[in-house]
Design an enzyme around this catalytic site. Structure first.
Site, PDB file in Angstrom:
ATOM      1  N   GLN A   1      -5.171   4.739  -5.717  1.00  0.00           N
ATOM      2  CA  GLN A   1      -5.670   3.435  -6.161  1.00  0.00           C
ATOM      3  C   GLN A   1      -6.125   3.491  -7.615  1.00  0.00           C
ATOM      4  O   GLN A   1      -5.855   2.572  -8.398  1.00  0.00           O
ATOM      5  CB  GLN A   1      -6.833   3.000  -5.274  1.00  0.00           C
ATOM      6  N   GLU A   2      -6.813   4.545  -7.975  1.00  0.00           N
ATOM      7  CA  GLU A   2      -7.284   4.682  -9.353  1.00  0.00           C
ATOM      8  C   GLU A   2      -6.113   4.714 -10.326  1.00  0.00           C
ATOM      9  O   GLU A   2      -6.157   4.101 -11.400  1.00  0.00           O
ATOM     10  CB  GLU A   2      -8.122   5.951  -9.478  1.00  0.00           C
TER      11      GLU A   2
END
EC number: 3.6.1.15
Length: 604
Positions: free
Chosen positions: A216-217
């Site tokens: 996600q990052e």
């Protein structure tokens, strides 16, 4: 009684006649006038359309320039049309809060929100950092809200009070929290959800505090970079380099390479259709691919992206150096035991390290073991020694550590390299920007071959970047070789790949992954503005369309008027013919009459 009539004769010069216009001539004049007016209107329409279409790219480019300049100015908190959002990045070493703002949505469902980082009265970014990381609250989760209070108080002082209740707050935790047991993670998040709404009026719910994965990052970082570069604006085609498209109406996005101290990350868009893979690779691809829609309407697919993103722990610049030193230490000590040598056991007999500048001495310590090293500055040999650390597999579709990598179209792609990719090319080599493999290899090899005394003297004379320090000078040779191996041997980039840029800033500002996070989290907010302004949007659409179509409407009206004039002239021509035929017998009778002379008497 006789009648007497008189006839008064005037001089010939007193008489005048009006020539009769030939109907044929009048018809020709009408046709010529109609043709001339039509050509003139058509010419004006073409010139105006060319001017309008040519001015659009310049206008868009100028608007983008003004927008970039405006991002560096202080945010007008008195503007009631501005909305605000908060993102807290809870990292391993500390936590930071970022304040963003955006104007009302423009009403076009195909456009994203124009989100920018807020700036204070001094035109400085509104951001605050505290230490240590929130993972330090693992044993005392009831104090987690107290830990974040300084950050939220800071944000509350900058966001207008009347906007607090509609300002969303997102608390996103990264590496530090990932290392904690799930039970402790949930305890910290639960305290935040329970206590923060009691003190702050921000729009905050349980779903807005979470521990995000490395995947996600990476996706958020990819979104942020492409948003700042304008790659999500599919209608703007003013930048010739950026408008190479993957599909009709779709601009080419950029991939990102980010090498930190401990980890390495790569993210890039892949085609929606991929070749058939074996079962194991298919499962690996599903784990590493992220598909998402940035648009506010799920029915619109122009903002659907499929991104490959992978994070490699232990492949950052500093951690790779530690792995290399462990490798050298173990191999040297094992070789000493087998051959009865004493290499590296004393400063007089050091291990000659090809990855350090010539003459530089260093000591590697692991537990009770010590290895003395001295640099010999052989950049090519250094790269060969680093190759085993890539842990590549024999498969063609695997990169570092044997992990599956989606194919990259190197003939139609573009990448940006951040952090160590920029430091290695710019801090001492001063060739940051557009990357060229052979040029970088030559510069890195020349640097490694220099004596350590020469490098330190150049550093004192200010010949390197202001960001360079002694640590950079010491390990530049190693890190440049590691970066080169990772890029070309690990990720299989061609040595002459022309579309990689190394950068620290994008348009003179640092881009954080938090920008991509708030873009993704607030993607549905434009629906609110679209519903509120439905009627005005309809009128606005008419006026926008009328800018072009009124030209055609005006042209059609002129043609109708000219046609009416032509039919009217034709009608007059027919009436004239009838009158001419009717008056012909009268003319003959008139010619037969006799005009009497003055003074002559006419009989009864």
């Amino acid at each position: 009684m006789a009648r007497i009539s008189f006839s008064y004769l005037c001089p010939a010069s007193w008489y005048f006649t009006v020539p009769t216009v030939s109907p044929f001539l009048r018809q020709r004049v009408a046709f010529l006038g109609l043709f001339f007016i039509s050509c003139l209107l058509l010419l004006m329409l073409i010139i105006d359309f060319r001017h309008w279409s040519a001015s659009l790219p310049r206008d868009r480019q100028y608007e983008r320039y003004l927008a970039r300049v405006g991002e560096l100015e202080a945010t007008d908190t008195e503007d009631p049309n501005l909305n605000y959002g908060l993102v807290v990045d809870c990292g391993s070493s500390g936590s930071r809060i970022f304040v963003y703002f955006w104007p009302r949505h423009n009403g076009n469902p195909h456009d994203l929100l124009d989100i920018k980082q807020m700036r204070d009265r001094n035109s400085q970014p509104v951001v605050k950092k505290i230490k240590p990381g929130i993972s330090a609250m693992a044993d005392t989760p009831e104090h987690a809200s107290d830990y974040l209070r300084p950050l939220l108080s800071f944000a509350a002082a900058h966001v207008p009070v009347k906007k607090h209740k509609e300002t969303p707050l997102y608390i996103l935790c990264t590496a530090g929290m990932r290392l904690l047991p799930e039970r402790k993670q949930l305890a910290i998040l639960a305290d935040l959800v329970k206590d923060l709404p009691l003190e702050f009026d921000f729009l905050f719910s349980q779903s807005q505090a979470e521990v995000i994965s490395g995947k996600q990052e990476g996706v958020y970082a990819w979104i942020g970079i492409n948003f700042v570069l304008g790659r999500f604006d599919h209608e703007d085609e003013s930048d010739a380099e950026a408008t190479q498209e993957l599909a009709a109406g779709r601009r080419r996005t950029v991939g990102i390479l980010d090498m930190g101290g401990a980890s390495l990350q790569i993210a890039y868009e892949v085609p929606t259709s991929t070749s058939v893979l074996p079962a194991k690779q298919e499962e690996a691809a599903k784990i590493l691919l992220a598909e998402f829609n940035l648009g506010c309407d799920v029915q619109h697919t122009e903002h659907v992206y499929r991104v490959y993103v992978t994070t490699f722990l232990g492949f950052g610049g500093n951690f790779a150096r530690q792995r290399y030193e462990d490798l050298v230490l173990n191999e040297t000590l094992n070789k000493n035991r087998l051959l009865g040598q004493k290499t590296g056991l004393s400063p007089d007999n050091p291990f000659l390290d090809p990855c350090l500048p010539v003459g530089l001495t260093d000591v590697v310590e692991r537990n009770s073991q010590v290895l003395h090293v001295r640099g010999r500055g052989d950049w090519v040999s250094c790269g060969a020694m680093l190759s085993p650390l890539l842990a590549r597999s024999n498969t063609s579709q695997a990169s570092l550590n044997g992990i599956y990598q989606s194919p990259i179209d190197f003939n139609n792609s573009e990448f940006y390299g951040f952090s160590e990719f920029f430091y290695c090319t710019e801090d001492v080599l001063r060739i940051g920007g557009r990357y060229h493999g052979p040029t970088f290899a030559k510069a890195a090899q020349d640097y490694c071959g220099m004596a350590w005394s020469v490098l330190t003297q150049r550093f004192k004379n200010g010949l390197f970047s202001s960001h360079a320090d002694e640590h950079r000078l010491k390990y530049q040779c190693f890190k440049s070789a590691w970066m080169y191996q990772v890029l070309h041997e690990g990720f299989h980039f061609p040595y002459d790949y022309p579309n990689l840029r190394t950068a620290q800033l994008v348009y003179d500002r640092e881009v954080q992954w938090t920008l991509g996070a708030i873009l993704y989290k607030t993607r549905f907010l434009p629906l609110r503005d679209l519903r509120q302004e439905g009627v005005r949007q309809a009128h606005g659409s008419w006026f926008r369309l009328s800018f072009v179509y009124n030209h055609y409407l005006f042209f059609a009206c002129i043609l109708v008027v000219l046609l009416a004039i032509f039919l009217y002239l034709l009608r007059l021509r027919r009436i004239h013919h009838r009158q001419t035929r009717a008056s012909a017998p009268l003319d003959l009778l008139w010619l037969e009459e006799v005009v009497p002379m003055m003074g002559v008497q006419v009989g009864p």
